[in-house]
Enzyme design. Structure first.
Site, PDB file in Angstrom:
ATOM      1  N   ASP A  46     -15.114   0.266   1.736  1.00  0.00           N
ATOM      2  CA  ASP A  46     -14.835   0.466   3.157  1.00  0.00           C
ATOM      3  C   ASP A  46     -14.061  -0.688   3.782  1.00  0.00           C
ATOM      4  O   ASP A  46     -14.061  -1.814   3.274  1.00  0.00           O
ATOM      5  CB  ASP A  46     -16.163   0.596   3.921  1.00  0.00           C
ATOM      6  N   HIS A 190     -17.398  -2.977  -0.394  1.00  0.00           N
ATOM      7  CA  HIS A 190     -16.310  -3.437   0.472  1.00  0.00           C
ATOM      8  C   HIS A 190     -15.319  -4.279  -0.340  1.00  0.00           C
ATOM      9  O   HIS A 190     -15.745  -5.219  -1.030  1.00  0.00           O
ATOM     10  CB  HIS A 190     -16.879  -4.284   1.619  1.00  0.00           C
TER      11      HIS A 190
HETATM   12 ZN    ZN Z   1     -16.963  -0.024   7.822  1.00  0.00          ZN
END
Ligand code: ZN
Length: 240
Positions: A46, A190
């Protein structure tokens, strides 16, 4: 939304991706993975493309692993070369808003603008538009779901998190991810966390040794028959 009776509560949710299937598969191409027959896992990244996306893409390529990137439009715009490479190398691209506001606290106009600007930025970079939405923080509600439906996108949350954003430690991220990995799982990670990218070769090797095929979100949700606006996995408190 047809499969859900929505709760009025704002609830934490997650995200996903697609791998394009060539119209004419070359003889050298592998058969598509059937996640109803083999162990599949979808790693999702993300907030990017993050600054370490290039290194991550190199690793994914080396180990023939696919991933799903839930992109922020602002970074798709500032790092278009990574977005283009993600699409070209068979990863799935998802929409994670333009600047990451909590949609459940945003106006309808803001939410629509955040989604559309990100669709436009990804299309400008890679020539394709995301088909999956992951609302920022995984926060969604009835209103956000209705807007997702208007954009013809299901909302993809996650089955488990790597907790990489708080652990910031290669060994701890690997341990957590291995602890929560399960067939057809969707893992939140991430690509702006350096330790996530640093530890990815060892993590991928270990997952593959355990029999996992690393695939896109669209691969693992194929049999879920999600409709636009649906949230998957269903957030806690939402009814089928
Ligand atoms: Zn996010």
């Amino acid at each position: 939304m047809s499969r859900q009776i929505s709760s009025l509560l704002a609830i934490a949710a997650v995200c996903v991706t697609l791998a394009p299937a060539p119209a004419f598969a070359q003889a050298s191409k592998k058969e598509p993975v059937d996640c109803s027959q083999v162990k599949c896992l979808a790693l999702t990244f993300d907030d990017g493309p993050g600054q370490y996306a290039g290194t991550l893409l190199d690793t994914l390529k080396k180990y023939d692993a696919k991933a799903t990137f839930f992109l922020e439009g602002q970074y798709a715009k500032s790092r278009p070369q990574f977005v283009k490479r993600m699409a070209a190398e068979g990863h799935e691209l998802g929409n994670h808003s333009y600047k990451h506001p909590d949609f459940t606290k945003s106006s309808e106009a803001t939410i629509k603008d955040e989604i559309q600007k990100t669709q436009d930025a990804v299309k400008a970079a890679a020539g394709v538009e995301p088909k999956l939405l992951r609302p920022p923080y995984g926060m969604t509600d009835v209103r956000v779901s209705e807007i997702a439906e208007q954009f013809d996108m299901p909302q993809i949350l996650w089955t488990a998190g790597s907790k990489d954003w708080s652990l910031k430690n290669v060994d701890a991220i690997q341990k957590q991810t291995l602890a929560v990995a399960e067939p057809n799982g969707i893992i939140l990670m991430h690509d702006w966390v350096k330790q996530t990218v640093d530890g990815m070769p060892a993590l991928i090797k270990t997952l593959q040794n355990k029999g996992y095929h690393l695939v896109t979100v669209s691969d693992v949700i194929k049999d879920e028959k999600l409709e636009p606006g649906d949230a998957f996995p269903l957030p806690e408190g939402w009814e089928q």
